[in-house]
Design a protein around this motif. Structure first.
Motif, PDB file in Angstrom:
ATOM      1  N   MET A  86       0.883  -1.130   0.188  1.00 54.48           N
ATOM      2  CA  MET A  86      -0.231   0.054   0.036  1.00 54.48           C
ATOM      3  C   MET A  86       0.952   1.095   0.170  1.00 54.48           C
ATOM      4  O   MET A  86       2.018   1.323   0.444  1.00 54.48           O
ATOM      5  CB  MET A  86      -1.087   0.040   1.163  1.00 54.48           C
ATOM      6  N   ALA A  87       0.290   2.416  -0.441  1.00 57.20           N
ATOM      7  CA  ALA A  87       0.824   3.553  -0.490  1.00 57.20           C
ATOM      8  C   ALA A  87       0.050   4.499   0.385  1.00 57.20           C
ATOM      9  O   ALA A  87      -1.082   4.611   0.398  1.00 57.20           O
ATOM     10  CB  ALA A  87       0.924   4.244  -1.802  1.00 57.20           C
ATOM     11  N   LEU A  88       0.941   5.340   1.296  1.00 58.31           N
ATOM     12  CA  LEU A  88       0.222   6.236   2.051  1.00 58.31           C
ATOM     13  C   LEU A  88       0.538   7.690   1.375  1.00 58.31           C
ATOM     14  O   LEU A  88       1.510   7.968   0.804  1.00 58.31           O
ATOM     15  CB  LEU A  88       0.829   6.239   3.451  1.00 58.31           C
ATOM     16  N   VAL A  89      -0.703   8.365   1.497  1.00 58.80           N
ATOM     17  CA  VAL A  89      -0.458   9.516   0.810  1.00 58.80           C
ATOM     18  C   VAL A  89      -1.110  10.737   1.688  1.00 58.80           C
ATOM     19  O   VAL A  89      -2.297  10.598   2.177  1.00 58.80           O
ATOM     20  CB  VAL A  89      -1.295   9.740  -0.522  1.00 58.80           C
ATOM     21  N   GLY A  90      -0.590  12.016   1.632  1.00 54.00           N
ATOM     22  CA  GLY A  90      -1.319  13.102   2.738  1.00 54.00           C
ATOM     23  C   GLY A  90      -0.788  14.501   2.103  1.00 54.00           C
ATOM     24  O   GLY A  90       0.212  14.669   1.627  1.00 54.00           O
ATOM     25  N   LEU A  91      -1.837  15.237   2.401  1.00 49.98           N
ATOM     26  CA  LEU A  91      -1.644  16.697   1.818  1.00 49.98           C
ATOM     27  C   LEU A  91      -1.857  17.386   3.266  1.00 49.98           C
ATOM     28  O   LEU A  91      -2.763  17.180   4.108  1.00 49.98           O
ATOM     29  CB  LEU A  91      -2.892  17.270   0.936  1.00 49.98           C
ATOM     30  N   PHE A  92      -0.777  18.186   3.499  1.00 51.85           N
ATOM     31  CA  PHE A  92      -0.634  18.855   4.828  1.00 51.85           C
ATOM     32  C   PHE A  92      -0.145  20.245   4.683  1.00 51.85           C
ATOM     33  O   PHE A  92       0.754  20.503   3.801  1.00 51.85           O
ATOM     34  CB  PHE A  92       0.435  18.192   5.618  1.00 51.85           C
ATOM     35  N   SER A  93      -0.552  21.266   5.476  1.00 46.90           N
ATOM     36  CA  SER A  93      -0.090  22.589   5.484  1.00 46.90           C
ATOM     37  C   SER A  93       1.164  22.597   5.928  1.00 46.90           C
ATOM     38  O   SER A  93       1.802  21.717   6.649  1.00 46.90           O
ATOM     39  CB  SER A  93      -1.220  23.299   6.579  1.00 46.90           C
ATOM     40  N   ALA A  94       2.066  23.755   5.531  1.00 42.13           N
ATOM     41  CA  ALA A  94       3.317  23.958   5.949  1.00 42.13           C
ATOM     42  C   ALA A  94       3.352  24.169   7.135  1.00 42.13           C
ATOM     43  O   ALA A  94       4.608  23.743   8.016  1.00 42.13           O
ATOM     44  CB  ALA A  94       3.837  25.010   5.068  1.00 42.13           C
ATOM     45  N   LYS A  95       2.200  24.692   8.199  1.00 39.89           N
ATOM     46  CA  LYS A  95       2.204  24.937   9.220  1.00 39.89           C
ATOM     47  C   LYS A  95       1.993  23.575  10.231  1.00 39.89           C
ATOM     48  O   LYS A  95       2.279  23.616  11.473  1.00 39.89           O
ATOM     49  CB  LYS A  95       1.206  25.843   9.565  1.00 39.89           C
TER      50      LYS A  95
END
Length: 108
Positions: free
Chosen positions: A1-10
């Protein structure tokens, strides 16, 4: 499986959020073969875009989406799991791009 995430720079907790999702995936019998992070507001000019809404189609930049798609295809990934909640439309678009099933951590 691949883990993916979008996160704020903060968001300084992004790594621990990915680790938590990895633990959840492994508890369900999955094996993590890659991790992909899209940081929003890190690049030059990116901080100005922090207030903009996320991409409705993919949550990811075209470059990052291509990177994840390549990794999924090269490693034979069957499932990509996002830290972020996804709409049905996003799942369909991402599944088509990645060539595998796309889930959100909420689905686990």
């Amino acid at each position: 499986m691949a883990l993916v995430g979008l996160f704020s720079a903060k968001d300084q907790e992004f790594d621990s959020k990915l680790n938590l999702l990895a633990s959840l995936v492994e508890a369900h019998g999955g094996r993590i073969v890659s991790r992909h992070v899209q940081r929003r507001g890190v690049s030059s000019g990116g901080a100005d875009k922090m207030g903009d809404p996320f991409s409705r189609r993919t949550l990811l930049s075209p470059g990052r989406a291509g990177e994840v798609a390549d990794a999924c295809q090269q490693r034979g990934v069957g499932v990509a799991v996002f830290v972020n909640p996804l709409t049905d439309h996003q799942r369909a678009v991402l599944a088509d791009m990645f060539g595998c099933l796309v889930l959100s951590g909420e689905d686990l």
